[in-house]
Design an enzyme around this catalytic site. Structure first.
Site, PDB file in Angstrom:
ATOM      1  N   LEU A   1      -1.258   0.418   6.114  1.00 22.10           N
ATOM      2  CA  LEU A   1      -1.536   1.518   7.044  1.00 22.10           C
ATOM      3  C   LEU A   1      -0.497   2.626   6.883  1.00 22.10           C
ATOM      4  O   LEU A   1       0.565   2.407   6.303  1.00 22.10           O
ATOM      5  CB  LEU A   1      -1.517   0.950   8.468  1.00 22.10           C
ATOM      6  CG  LEU A   1      -2.619  -0.094   8.721  1.00 22.10           C
ATOM      7  CD1 LEU A   1      -2.275  -0.991   9.892  1.00 22.10           C
ATOM      8  CD2 LEU A   1      -3.960   0.609   8.927  1.00 22.10           C
ATOM      9  N   PRO A   2      -0.789   3.810   7.428  1.00 22.54           N
ATOM     10  CA  PRO A   2       0.128   4.940   7.181  1.00 22.54           C
ATOM     11  C   PRO A   2       1.551   4.717   7.711  1.00 22.54           C
ATOM     12  O   PRO A   2       2.512   4.964   6.981  1.00 22.54           O
ATOM     13  CB  PRO A   2      -0.548   6.113   7.909  1.00 22.54           C
ATOM     14  CG  PRO A   2      -2.001   5.742   7.965  1.00 22.54           C
ATOM     15  CD  PRO A   2      -2.027   4.243   8.089  1.00 22.54           C
TER      16      PRO A   2
ATOM     17  N   LYS B   1      12.516  -0.544  -0.198  1.00 25.72           N
ATOM     18  CA  LYS B   1      11.493   0.497  -0.384  1.00 25.72           C
ATOM     19  C   LYS B   1      12.021   1.874   0.022  1.00 25.72           C
ATOM     20  O   LYS B   1      11.831   2.870  -0.682  1.00 25.72           O
ATOM     21  CB  LYS B   1      10.253   0.126   0.452  1.00 25.72           C
ATOM     22  CG  LYS B   1       9.185   1.184   0.507  1.00 25.72           C
ATOM     23  CD  LYS B   1       8.541   1.410  -0.840  1.00 25.72           C
ATOM     24  CE  LYS B   1       7.556   2.568  -0.806  1.00 25.72           C
ATOM     25  NZ  LYS B   1       7.055   2.908  -2.133  1.00 25.72           N
TER      26      LYS B   1
END
Ligand code: NAD
Length: 304
Positions: free
Chosen positions: A64-65, A170
């Site tokens: 998801l965003p 990340k």
């Protein structure tokens, strides 16, 4: 294996397709009916809510965003936690902040589920090819449990440490990426303004010390790399608004440990300018438009 997959955007759709190709049974949910239909055409089962997608499966994946979407997909009345069986792992591959991961992991643990952060790098190309890198945060046993599922979508599956460390990896990677793309955009634009053929300049950089992924795979100057978003009007790829989000995650996380991120903060302002100029949905390599006098919207035509 039966897998629930929620979030079928630029990344989630090709990832779910690879699960189908690997022989898994996949139940899907997305707010976009068109996105769901693409997966149904490939053999997935459509669901009317995250709750249904998470029912009667052995693993749930969300892509998801941002953290707000993950929170609502998890904890809404018709959310994942309302439908999932005890012991079924929840893998979140969205890029979100490490603090939210810890909160979601505690929430899931109260329901008897593990919540594993497994953000990815490799872009939409890597998602389609099944060659993503997964940066996984969670216990060693949770990692071993989800590794075979991730292997159907990625090539490098790395256990980074405890819950949240996948997101730390990340965020740091994308900090480099946001800065390196702006650097390549700056250099390519300067070269163009000084009269060198961009293809020649690109080839020199890519066999010299300036070489990086932003120059040799994703070069922001149109025509230098045929497969890069720059050569298709910056469509697809990794959206400017998503890069802006990730640099915000980096600067927020940096503030929490009082660590300076000089270049990251500057790069954040470049992508923010792009976004406020209406270019938030273009691939982030469109940041070169700021240097080529196009103002970021792509409508200017003022490129040198
Ligand atoms: P995207 O915007 O293309 O897709 C997001 C999808 O989520 C959309 O289909 C949207 O309809 C769906 N969605 C939003 N809210 C929802 C909800 N409440 N319930 C169900 N579905 C919902 O984004 P993307 O490019 O696929 O990126 C997803 C995540 O992966 C982001 O966190 C991004 O930072 C990260 N990421 C993206 C890339 C890339 O190259 N695009 C690379 C690495 C990581």
């Amino acid at each position: 294996m039966k897998i629930g997959f929620i979030g079928l955007g630029n990344m989630g759709a090709p990832m779910a397709l690879n699960l189908l190709k690997a022989g898994h049974a996949v139940k899907v949910f997305d707010l976009s009916a068109a996105a769901v239909q693409t997966l149904v055409d490939a053999g997935a089962q459509a669901c009317g809510s995250p709750k249904t997608a998470a029912s009667d499966v052995e693993c749930v994946i969300t892509m998801l965003p941002a953290a707000a979407h993950v929170r609502s997909v998890l904890s809404a009345d018709d959310g994942v936690l309302a439908g999932i069986a005890t012991g079924v792992p929840i893998i979140d591959s969205s890029t979100i902040d490490p603090a939210s991961v810890k909160a979601f992991a505690e929430l899931a643990a109260r329901h008897g589920n593990s919540f594993i952060d497994a953000p990815v790098s490799g872009g939409t190309g890597g998602a389609a090819a099944g060659t993503l890198t997964f940066m996984v945060g969670g216990s060693a046993s949770a990692f071993e449990q989800v590794k075979p599922v991730l292997a159907a979508m990625g090539k490098n599956i790395v256990h980074c440490g405890d819950s949240g460390t996948g997101q730390v990896a990340k965020i740091c990677n994308n900090l480099v990426l946001g800065i390196s793309m702006a650097g390549v955009a700056e250099a390519m634009s300067l070269g163009e303004a000084l009269g060198i053929d961009p293809k020649v300049l690109g080839a020199i950089i890519n066999t010299s010390t300036g070489r990086c992924w932003s120059s040799d795979t994703y070069n922001p100057m149109p025509g230098v790399i045929d497969t890069a978003p720059a050569s298709r009007d910056y469509s697809g790829g990794f959206g400017t608004d998503l890069m802006l989000k990730d640099l915000g995650l980096a600067t927020d996380a940096a503030r929490s440990v009082r660590q300076p991120v000089y270049l990251g903060a500057l790069a954040q302002q470049l992508y923010q300018t792009m976004s406020s100029n209406g270019a938030g949905r273009l691939d982030f390599s469109a940041v070169i438009k700021l240097y080529r006098c196009e103002g970021g919207t792509g409508s200017g035509g003022g490129a040198r």
